[in-house]
Write a protein that holds these residues in place. Structure first.
Motif, mmCIF file in Angstrom:
data_model
loop_
_atom_site.group_PDB
_atom_site.id
_atom_site.type_symbol
_atom_site.label_atom_id
_atom_site.label_comp_id
_atom_site.label_asym_id
_atom_site.label_seq_id
_atom_site.Cartn_x
_atom_site.Cartn_y
_atom_site.Cartn_z
ATOM 1 N N ALA A 203 6.772 -6.853 0.602
ATOM 2 C CA ALA A 203 7.358 -5.561 0.955
ATOM 3 C C ALA A 203 6.727 -5.057 2.242
ATOM 4 N N VAL A 204 7.549 -4.463 3.117
ATOM 5 C CA VAL A 204 7.034 -4.040 4.422
ATOM 6 C C VAL A 204 7.030 -2.522 4.616
ATOM 7 N N GLY A 205 7.303 -1.741 3.545
ATOM 8 C CA GLY A 205 7.142 -0.297 3.659
ATOM 9 C C GLY A 205 8.373 0.507 3.311
ATOM 10 N N ASN A 206 8.155 1.643 2.673
ATOM 11 C CA ASN A 206 9.265 2.515 2.279
ATOM 12 C C ASN A 206 10.018 3.088 3.475
ATOM 13 N N ASP A 207 9.368 3.184 4.612
ATOM 14 C CA ASP A 207 9.977 3.856 5.770
ATOM 15 C C ASP A 207 10.696 2.913 6.721
ATOM 16 N N THR A 208 11.027 1.713 6.271
ATOM 17 C CA THR A 208 11.589 0.701 7.174
ATOM 18 C C THR A 208 13.094 0.512 7.037
ATOM 19 N N PHE A 209 13.768 1.392 6.296
ATOM 20 C CA PHE A 209 15.222 1.252 6.186
ATOM 21 C C PHE A 209 15.882 1.514 7.526
ATOM 22 N N ARG A 210 15.377 2.542 8.242
ATOM 23 C CA ARG A 210 15.867 2.823 9.596
ATOM 24 C C ARG A 210 14.655 2.868 10.513
ATOM 25 N N LEU A 211 14.700 2.085 11.576
ATOM 26 C CA LEU A 211 13.531 1.974 12.448
ATOM 27 C C LEU A 211 13.599 2.916 13.636
ATOM 28 N N ASP A 212 12.484 3.566 13.890
ATOM 29 C CA ASP A 212 12.225 4.249 15.139
ATOM 30 C C ASP A 212 10.837 3.782 15.591
ATOM 31 N N TYR A 213 10.312 4.378 16.628
ATOM 32 C CA TYR A 213 8.997 3.961 17.107
ATOM 33 C C TYR A 213 7.940 4.066 16.006
ATOM 34 N N TYR A 214 7.988 5.138 15.247
ATOM 35 C CA TYR A 214 6.947 5.397 14.256
ATOM 36 C C TYR A 214 7.047 4.439 13.065
ATOM 37 N N SER A 215 8.235 4.259 12.505
ATOM 38 C CA SER A 215 8.366 3.352 11.362
ATOM 39 C C SER A 215 8.209 1.898 11.782
ATOM 40 N N ALA A 216 8.654 1.565 13.012
ATOM 41 C CA ALA A 216 8.459 0.200 13.508
ATOM 42 C C ALA A 216 6.970 -0.094 13.672
ATOM 43 N N SER A 217 6.214 0.901 14.105
ATOM 44 C CA SER A 217 4.764 0.729 14.219
ATOM 45 C C SER A 217 4.135 0.516 12.848
ATOM 46 N N ASN A 218 4.616 1.269 11.855
ATOM 47 C CA ASN A 218 4.122 1.081 10.490
ATOM 48 C C ASN A 218 4.495 -0.295 9.956
ATOM 49 N N MET A 219 5.686 -0.757 10.297
ATOM 50 C CA MET A 219 6.125 -2.089 9.884
ATOM 51 C C MET A 219 5.211 -3.161 10.484
ATOM 52 N N LEU A 220 4.868 -3.002 11.745
ATOM 53 C CA LEU A 220 3.944 -3.945 12.377
ATOM 54 C C LEU A 220 2.605 -3.982 11.639
ATOM 55 N N SER A 221 2.115 -2.814 11.275
ATOM 56 C CA SER A 221 0.833 -2.744 10.566
ATOM 57 C C SER A 221 0.915 -3.466 9.224
ATOM 58 N N SER A 222 2.041 -3.307 8.528
ATOM 59 C CA SER A 222 2.217 -3.968 7.230
ATOM 60 C C SER A 222 2.252 -5.487 7.376
ATOM 61 N N ILE A 223 3.003 -5.961 8.359
ATOM 62 C CA ILE A 223 3.098 -7.408 8.576
ATOM 63 C C ILE A 223 1.749 -7.973 9.024
ATOM 64 N N GLU A 224 1.071 -7.264 9.885
ATOM 65 C CA GLU A 224 -0.253 -7.711 10.339
ATOM 66 C C GLU A 224 -1.222 -7.808 9.162
ATOM 67 N N ARG A 225 -1.180 -6.827 8.305
ATOM 68 C CA ARG A 225 -2.092 -6.793 7.149
ATOM 69 C C ARG A 225 -1.810 -7.935 6.167
ATOM 70 N N GLN A 226 -0.528 -8.230 5.942
ATOM 71 C CA GLN A 226 -0.175 -9.210 4.904
ATOM 72 C C GLN A 226 -0.210 -10.650 5.384
ATOM 73 N N PHE A 227 -0.029 -10.870 6.689
ATOM 74 C CA PHE A 227 0.095 -12.250 7.165
ATOM 75 C C PHE A 227 -1.009 -12.679 8.128
ATOM 76 N N THR A 228 -2.022 -11.858 8.273
ATOM 77 C CA THR A 228 -3.180 -12.299 9.044
ATOM 78 C C THR A 228 -4.067 -13.121 8.137
ATOM 79 N N ARG A 229 -4.340 -14.352 8.562
ATOM 80 C CA ARG A 229 -5.117 -15.263 7.712
ATOM 81 C C ARG A 229 -6.510 -15.478 8.328
#
Length: 316
Positions: free
Chosen positions: A290-316
């Motif tokens: 899951a990449v975040g509740n706020d990612t249904f519609r992207l703007d700068y702020y939610s896209a930034s949060n999406m990046l943080s989620s992906i970075e957190r989950q897929f950084t090995r």
């Protein structure tokens, strides 16, 4: 010691730059309603779309009021503003004008010189287009067919905030590149989707969506549904989603990884337990994220949060 020649050059430069700035108006952009022209930079913008409001805030456009969604939900604050930009809206004193259903009287009361409308989606006030035109210039924007960056540039251009738009995009793109090199991708290709809570359907993001474009920028490969698969098209004519419904919804899911949008980690076990999806490789291999509740519609702020989620989950 003075340098007359240099002073003359600087004076000419000053005059030329001001002439160029003056010549930049009026401005015209293409919209779903045809060419749209503004004679001068807007000073009082009302947005009828909570999706577009976040982008207007990100580029420092003079947003004075916005439509809102249901209050105190998983994606909204007590005013009905999206949580990813609600703090910024509060700091800028943006007024919530109505909840969900567009209200022309509330918009008119703010005396805007520009009204921004979404062409499609649940936050579209397109049915009030003719009525709102009697209040101020009405700009119709289709956010369903472009990336977050393209939407930002379009709004920056027409509002005179292109420098702000370019600055925000440059910083964001630098972060995308950094995250791309930092993460290890899960099994590809990826089905990026919004899962309905009742378990009977989902929306699949296409490469034309802002979500799909951002994933591809990060190195993900989007899984395409079979060519024969036909999704329904509610929420207006949109090319950013494919709707999958009923017992055959799994036919459209061909990815080895499932990325869940508009969802947090609580949704992952719900998807894993869905009997219609149990045979999918991504479910069997537990490649569901899951990449975040706020990612249904992207703007700068939610896209930034999406990046943080992906970075957190897929950084090995």
């Amino acid at each position: 010691m003075r340098f007359p020649a240099l002073s003359l050059l600087l004076s000419l430069f000053f005059i030329c730059t001001h002439v160029q700035a003056d010549a930049a108006w009026p401005r015209t952009i293409a919209t779903p309603k045809g060419p749209f022209t503004l004679q001068q930079p807007p000073q009082r913008i009302v947005s009828t779309s909570v999706t577009l409001s976040g982008t207007l805030l990100a580029i420092n456009a003079p947003l004075i009021g916005s439509g809102a969604t249901s209050r105190n939900s998983s994606v909204s604050d007590a005013q009905g503003f999206f949580t990813q930009w609600s703090a910024m809206a509060k700091a800028r004193q943006v007024k919530p004008l109505y909840i969900s259903q567009p209200n022309a009287e509330a918009i008119a009361a703010e005396a805007p010189d520009l009204i921004v409308i979404a062409a499609t989606g649940g936050d579209s006030a397109l049915r009030l287009y003719d009525q709102l035109q009697t209040i101020a210039s009405v700009l119709v924007i289709d956010y369903g067919d472009k990336s977050w960056q393209a939407l930002t540039l379009q709004l920056g251009e027409i509002t005179g905030h292109e420098a702000d738009a370019n600055k925000v995009i440059a910083a964001f793109d630098q972060r995308v590149e950094a995250v791309r090199h930092k993460i290890t991708l899960p099994p590809q290709p990826t089905s990026a989707l919004v899962y309905y809570e009742d378990g009977r359907g989902m929306n699949l993001w296409t490469p034309a969506s802002a979500q799909g474009a951002l994933l591809q920028d990060l190195g993900f490969t989007l899984a395409a549904p079979p060519a024969s698969f036909q999704g329904s098209t509610s929420m207006g004519k949109r090319n950013d989603i494919i709707q999958l419904n009923g017992e055959n919804m799994a036919d459209g899911i061909t990815g080895n990884t499932l990325l869940l949008f508009a969802a947090d980690e609580k949704t992952v076990p719900q998807v894993a337990k869905n009997p219609f999806l149990a045979h999918l490789p991504a479910v069997q291999q537990h490649d569901i994220f899951a990449v975040g509740n706020d990612t249904f519609r992207l703007d700068y702020y939610s896209a930034s949060n999406m990046l943080s989620s992906i970075e957190r989950q897929f950084t090995r």
